[in-house]
Design a protein around this motif. Structure first.
Motif, PDB file in Angstrom:
ATOM      1  N   LEU A   1      49.091  58.039  50.804  1.00 38.40           N
ATOM      2  CA  LEU A   1      50.527  58.058  50.533  1.00 38.40           C
ATOM      3  C   LEU A   1      51.351  57.203  51.495  1.00 38.40           C
ATOM      4  CD1 LEU A   1      50.922  61.897  49.840  1.00 38.40           C
ATOM      5  CD2 LEU A   1      50.865  60.068  48.137  1.00 38.40           C
ATOM      6  N   LEU A   2      50.887  57.047  52.716  1.00 38.04           N
ATOM      7  CA  LEU A   2      51.716  56.405  53.735  1.00 38.04           C
ATOM      8  C   LEU A   2      51.980  54.936  53.420  1.00 38.04           C
ATOM      9  CD1 LEU A   2      53.171  56.923  56.409  1.00 38.04           C
ATOM     10  CD2 LEU A   2      51.110  56.156  57.597  1.00 38.04           C
ATOM     11  N   LEU A   3      51.012  54.242  52.863  1.00 35.43           N
ATOM     12  CA  LEU A   3      51.186  52.819  52.553  1.00 35.43           C
ATOM     13  C   LEU A   3      50.604  52.528  51.179  1.00 35.43           C
ATOM     14  CD1 LEU A   3      52.197  50.085  53.670  1.00 35.43           C
ATOM     15  CD2 LEU A   3      49.855  49.664  54.435  1.00 35.43           C
ATOM     16  N   SER A   4      51.433  51.936  50.329  1.00 36.92           N
ATOM     17  CA  SER A   4      51.007  51.559  48.984  1.00 36.92           C
ATOM     18  C   SER A   4      51.048  50.041  48.873  1.00 36.92           C
ATOM     19  CB  SER A   4      51.923  52.195  47.933  1.00 36.92           C
ATOM     20  OG  SER A   4      51.733  51.605  46.663  1.00 36.92           O
ATOM     21  N   ALA A   5      49.939  49.444  48.441  1.00 33.65           N
ATOM     22  CA  ALA A   5      49.887  47.985  48.285  1.00 33.65           C
ATOM     23  C   ALA A   5      50.900  47.517  47.243  1.00 33.65           C
ATOM     24  CB  ALA A   5      48.474  47.555  47.887  1.00 33.65           C
ATOM     25  N   PHE A   6      51.081  48.294  46.188  1.00 30.46           N
ATOM     26  CA  PHE A   6      52.049  47.923  45.156  1.00 30.46           C
ATOM     27  C   PHE A   6      53.456  47.856  45.728  1.00 30.46           C
ATOM     28  CE2 PHE A   6      55.172  49.334  41.998  1.00 30.46           C
ATOM     29  CZ  PHE A   6      55.043  48.333  41.052  1.00 30.46           C
TER      30      PHE A   6
END
Length: 296
Positions: free
Chosen positions: A147-152
Motif C-alpha cells: 500500500l505504501l507505494l504504487s507504481a501506477f
C-alpha cells in the motif's frame, strides 16, 4: 432561437439529475434495508419503502461497541498516516523521474514498471516483512505492505509533473538560487494540488478498504481494523446460516438475529466515512486524473 436549442440545456440538466439520482439509489437502498424489520424483508423482499422500521441490526453490531470503536480508531490512524506517507514518497519518486536530466531515468522507470508485471511471490513477501522487518502485530503491517507505494500512482504523478508544470518555473527557481528541494516544496507542490488530491483519494480508498494485510499480519483483536472486523462478523453470520439446518440451538439463535439487515448495516458502517470524505477531493479529482493520464 430554435426550439431544439432552447430545449438542449434543460434536457442535459435533466439527464445528469436523473443520472445522479440513479447513482445514489443503491446507497439509499442499502441504508433503508439496514433499518428495515427482518420479517418484513423475509415477506416482501428489499424495498425503498419498508413497511416497518427496525434498528435491530445496528443494535446487534454495537453490542460490542468498544471493539468497533477500537477498530475504527486503528483504521483511521492507518489511513491518515499511510495516505500522508504514501503521497509524500510517491511525489519524491515521481518528480525526479519527470526531470529530463535525471541520470538513469529510463532505467528507473523500467524498474518501476517491472514491479507492475511481476512480484516475488506471497511466501517470500510474507517472510520478508515478518522475519526481517518484524511487522507481525504492528500498525506498520497495515501501512507498508502493498500500500505504501504504487507504481501506477508514481507514473500518474510523473506524467502530471512532466506535462502540466512548465519547465520555466523550474528554471526561474534555479536562476534565483533555489535548491532542488526548495523548488520542489515551494514551487512544484503548490501547483500540483489536483494530482496530490487524486493520489490522496486513491490511497485513502486503498487504506480504508484494506482487510487483507490485517488478516495476514494481525492476531490481536485490539489491532484489527474495521474492514477485517466486519469481514469476521459476516463470516460468523454465514457460518450460523449454514449450520442452522443441522443444529436446533443454532437455528434458535439465528431466528433472533437480523441476518439480512446486518449485511447492509455492515456495508453502511464501512462506507459512510468515505461518502463524507469524497466531496472534499472531488474538486481536484477530475483535473488530476485527466492531466496525469497524458503520456509523458
Amino acid at each position: 432561437m430554435p426550439i431544439a436549442t432552447r430545449l438542449r440545456n434543460p434536457l442535459i440538466h435533466l439527464f445528469f439529475v436523473l443520472f445522479a439520482v440513479a447513482s445514489l439509489l443503491p446507497f439509499a437502498l442499502v441504508f433503508i434495508v439496514s433499518i428495515t424489520d427482518e420479517q418484513s424483508i423475509v415477506q416482501h423482499g428489499y424495498s425503498l419503502f419498508p413497511t416497518k422500521i427496525n434498528f435491530a441490526a445496528y443494535s446487534f453490531l454495537f453490542n460490542d461497541f468498544a471493539q468497533i470503536a477500537r477498530s475504527y480508531g486503528v483504521t483511521v490512524i492507518c489511513t491518515f498516516v499511510g495516505t500522508i506517507l504514501s503521497v509524500l514518497i510517491t511525489a519524491l519518486f515521481a518528480y525526479p523521474l519527470s526531470r529530463p536530466g535525471l541520470p538513469l531515468r529510463r532505467t528507473l522507470s523500467f524498474l518501476l514498471f517491472f514491479t507492475m508485471l511481476f512480484s516475488g511471490g506471497m511466501a517470500p513477501w510474507y517472510i520478508t516483512y515478518v522475519t526481517m522487518f518484524g511487522m507481525k502485530n504492528t500498525l506498520m503491517s497495515m501501512i507498508v505492505p502493498n500500500l505504501l507505494l504504487s507504481a501506477f500512482n508514481v507514473l500518474l504523478m510523473r506524467s502530471f509533473f512532466a506535462n502540466t508544470i512548465p519547465e520555466s518555473i523550474v528554471e526561474s527557481g534555479t536562476i534565483d538560487g533555489a535548491s532542488e528541494w526548495k523548488i520542489f516544496v515551494k514551487l512544484i507542490m503548490p501547483l500540483s494540488a489536483p494530482i496530490v488530491a487524486t493520489i490522496s483519494l486513491f490511497n485513502l480508498l486503498s487504506y480504508w478498504n484494506d482487510w487483507y494485510n490485517c488478516m495476514l499480519f494481525i492476531d490481536k483483536a485490539g489491532l484489527m481494523n474495521i474492514q477485517y472486523l466486519m469481514t469476521k462478523m459476516l463470516l460468523n453470520v454465514q457460518f450460523l446460516i449454514e449450520k442452522s439446518s443441522s443444529s436446533s440451538n443454532a437455528g434458535e439463535l439465528l431466528s433472533k438475529m437480523p441476518t439480512e439487515t446486518i449485511r447492509m448495516a455492515l456495508a453502511m458502517i464501512g462506507i459512510a466515512p468515505l461518502l463524507v470524505a469524497y466531496p472534499f477531493f472531488q474538486k481536484y479529482y477530475i483535473s488530476g486524473i485527466t492531466s496525469g493520464a497524458v503520456k509523458g
